[in-house]
Design a protein around this motif. Structure first.
Motif, mmCIF file in Angstrom:
data_model
loop_
_atom_site.group_PDB
_atom_site.id
_atom_site.type_symbol
_atom_site.label_atom_id
_atom_site.label_comp_id
_atom_site.label_asym_id
_atom_site.label_seq_id
_atom_site.Cartn_x
_atom_site.Cartn_y
_atom_site.Cartn_z
ATOM 1 N N ASP A 8 0.859 -1.185 0.000
ATOM 2 C CA ASP A 8 0.000 0.000 0.000
ATOM 3 C C ASP A 8 0.893 1.233 0.000
ATOM 4 O O ASP A 8 1.650 1.470 0.936
ATOM 5 C CB ASP A 8 -0.916 0.007 1.228
ATOM 6 N N SER A 44 -4.900 0.328 4.200
ATOM 7 C CA SER A 44 -3.896 -0.404 4.978
ATOM 8 C C SER A 44 -4.534 -1.230 6.083
ATOM 9 O O SER A 44 -4.124 -2.368 6.343
ATOM 10 C CB SER A 44 -2.873 0.572 5.573
ATOM 11 N N PHE A 101 1.139 -7.430 4.797
ATOM 12 C CA PHE A 101 1.076 -6.009 4.458
ATOM 13 C C PHE A 101 2.486 -5.438 4.348
ATOM 14 O O PHE A 101 3.342 -5.691 5.182
ATOM 15 C CB PHE A 101 0.296 -5.250 5.542
ATOM 16 N N LYS A 108 4.336 -1.681 3.668
ATOM 17 C CA LYS A 108 4.147 -0.241 3.539
ATOM 18 C C LYS A 108 5.063 0.302 2.452
ATOM 19 O O LYS A 108 6.255 0.021 2.429
ATOM 20 C CB LYS A 108 4.448 0.459 4.866
#
Length: 313
Positions: free
Chosen positions: A5, A13, A26, A28
């Motif tokens: 993301d 997120s 996930f 970043k």
């Protein structure tokens, strides 16, 4: 599944993190390193996080079914491929984003393969070791068409295939008209290698092949003495050109759009008469691409494509 993301301003997120218990990781996004374009930097980050033998890159617009990835990798193993890309099909119906879609893949699909290497960026896969062997992402870090360059290298080694999604793969996509035109503007300038003569040639090709014939056909006359039959000959040639270009476009349209229902057939029928409109639209997008790149106004994934970076083609 690894999801990057890149600075979303909504709840993206948090939504990604909520699937952690299902194995979704996930990542970043970060500010690109010097010389890296944003999406290429995202590719690099994801590739570094991935540990598998194959890496499958999938854009936010693509849709897959539970067996799609399995079928894709099985095909790669069977054909001993290092890279594969899949052109998703449109499964939606009567929408402006379908009918007035830019001709992004038109020339790739109608041009013989020996003259081009088709590449779809919505869903593509590559062997991790093959990516390293051809130099990785580093050598094309500042190129807008990084996927095409990777495909071209592996195509030369006969290790790349391009597929159009079928009932087995079940890969589809949905994309707004504005997003599609933005993509066309982002791609035409680098595809044409910043060349004004190339741009002029592409514009004239669209206008002469697809726009001029219906103008002659509808007009029904030309400013030449018709006593020698010139008008009739020109009209017949225009009619043949219209039918041929319409047939070619419908063949292309059926390749990228599911045609099953009566509504699908109706959309195909409409598309036949919109060929000159779509060709004129594409000519405008070429002009817009050169104009916006020269003014440094081209954005990609929310970031401006810096002209000093983009000009190194």
């Amino acid at each position: 599944i690894i999801v990057l993301d890149d600075c979303s301003q909504d709840q993206t997120s948090q939504i990604i993190r909520s699937f952690a218990h299902d194995g979704v990781r996930f990542v970043k996004g970060s500010v690109p390193s010097e010389g890296w374009l944003g999406k290429n930097n995202a590719y690099r980050t994801l590739a570094e996080q991935a540990k598998g033998e194959y890496i499958v890159f999938m854009s936010v617009d693509a849709r897959v079914q539970p067996e799609s990835i399995k079928q894709l990798i099985s095909y790669m193993r069977l054909e001993k491929l290092s890279m594969l890309s899949v052109l998703p099909r449109r499964f939606d119906d009567l929408r402006a984003s379908v009918i007035f879609a830019p001709l992004r893949y038109f020339w790739q699909l109608v041009t013989p393969l020996k003259f081009n290497t088709p590449m779809a960026t919505s869903l593509w896969a590559i062997r991790a070791d093959s990516l390293n062997e051809i130099g990785g992402l580093e050598i094309d870090k500042d190129k807008v068409d990084i996927e095409n360059r990777l495909a071209a290298r592996l195509d030369n080694l006969e290790e790349y295939h391009f597929l159009i999604a079928n009932e087995l793969l079940q890969v589809s996509y949905a994309k707004q008209w504005q997003s599609q035109t933005d993509t066309a503007i982002r791609l035409w300038y680098p595809i044409l290698q910043k060349s004004y003569p190339r741009a002029l040639g592409v514009i004239l090709a669209h206008l002469i092949l697809f726009v001029l014939p219906p103008i002659v056909l509808v007009g029904g006359y030309i400013t030449i003495d018709n006593s020698h039959g010139y008008i009739d000959a020109a009209w017949v040639l225009a009619l043949i050109a219209c039918l041929l270009s319409g047939y070619i476009y419908i063949s292309y349209f059926r390749a990228v759009k599911r045609v099953k229902t009566s509504l699908d057939i109706f959309v195909v029928f409409i598309s036949f008469f919109l060929v000159p409109v779509l060709a004129a639209q594409e000519a405008v997008l070429v002009v817009a691409s050169f104009y916006q790149y020269k003014r440094g106004k081209v954005d990609w994934k929310g970031r401006n494509i810096c002209y000093p970076v983009a000009k190194r083609y």
